[in-house]
Design a protein around this motif. Structure first.
Motif, PDB file in Angstrom:
ATOM      1  N   GLN A  58      69.960  -0.756 -69.709  1.00 48.71           N
ATOM      2  CA  GLN A  58      69.455  -1.896 -70.480  1.00 48.71           C
ATOM      3  C   GLN A  58      70.262  -2.088 -71.762  1.00 48.71           C
ATOM      4  OE1 GLN A  58      65.267  -1.634 -71.347  1.00 48.71           O
ATOM      5  NE2 GLN A  58      65.300  -3.368 -72.728  1.00 48.71           N
ATOM      6  N   HIS A  78      69.288   0.950 -79.252  1.00 43.23           N
ATOM      7  CA  HIS A  78      69.559  -0.315 -79.937  1.00 43.23           C
ATOM      8  C   HIS A  78      70.258  -0.062 -81.267  1.00 43.23           C
ATOM      9  CE1 HIS A  78      69.015  -4.437 -81.266  1.00 43.23           C
ATOM     10  NE2 HIS A  78      68.482  -3.961 -82.391  1.00 43.23           N
ATOM     11  N   GLU A 107      72.454  -5.390 -72.716  1.00 45.44           N
ATOM     12  CA  GLU A 107      72.072  -6.163 -73.907  1.00 45.44           C
ATOM     13  C   GLU A 107      73.164  -6.207 -74.968  1.00 45.44           C
ATOM     14  OE1 GLU A 107      68.367  -4.716 -75.446  1.00 45.44           O
ATOM     15  OE2 GLU A 107      67.249  -5.333 -73.664  1.00 45.44           O
ATOM     16  N   HIS A 108      73.959  -5.146 -75.050  1.00 47.81           N
ATOM     17  CA  HIS A 108      74.961  -5.060 -76.116  1.00 47.81           C
ATOM     18  C   HIS A 108      76.384  -5.136 -75.591  1.00 47.81           C
ATOM     19  CE1 HIS A 108      71.895  -4.209 -79.117  1.00 47.81           C
ATOM     20  NE2 HIS A 108      71.314  -3.458 -78.194  1.00 47.81           N
ATOM     21  N   ASN A 109      76.533  -5.544 -74.327  1.00 45.75           N
ATOM     22  CA  ASN A 109      77.844  -5.739 -73.716  1.00 45.75           C
ATOM     23  C   ASN A 109      78.725  -4.497 -73.871  1.00 45.75           C
ATOM     24  OD1 ASN A 109      79.658  -7.258 -72.226  1.00 45.75           O
ATOM     25  ND2 ASN A 109      80.648  -8.088 -74.054  1.00 45.75           N
ATOM     26  N   GLU A 151      64.645   3.641 -76.504  1.00 44.12           N
ATOM     27  CA  GLU A 151      65.167   2.276 -76.529  1.00 44.12           C
ATOM     28  C   GLU A 151      65.546   1.868 -77.948  1.00 44.12           C
ATOM     29  OE1 GLU A 151      61.945   0.163 -74.691  1.00 44.12           O
ATOM     30  OE2 GLU A 151      62.712   0.515 -72.667  1.00 44.12           O
TER      31      GLU A 151
END
Length: 72
Positions: free
Chosen positions: A24, A64, A28-30, A60
């Motif tokens: 994930q 992030h 989400e953060h390439n 998570e």
């Protein structure tokens, strides 16, 4: 005497959760999973779980924060 870092083994269910969190975060953060950033993220997540961080939401959040802070 050096201090010993306690690292708990990661079980199959935990490994599955780590994979989900990692996948994930990469999407989400390439982040390419095989890139240095991807490898560092995976290593930190595994070590964090081994040290006792086992709640998915906290992992998570950590993923992030790490993804957002890369390259700075």
């Amino acid at each position: 005497m050096p201090t010993k870092t306690v690292r708990n083994p990661v079980g199959p269910d935990q490994l599955s959760m780590l994979q989900k969190v990692f996948d994930q975060a990469c999407v989400e953060h390439n982040i390419s999973k095989s890139s240095p950033d991807g490898e560092a993220l995976a290593l930190i997540l595994v070590h964090s779980m081994q040290k006792g961080l086992s709640e998915q939401e906290k992992l998570e959040s950590l993923a992030h924060i790490l993804a957002e802070s890369r390259g700075t």
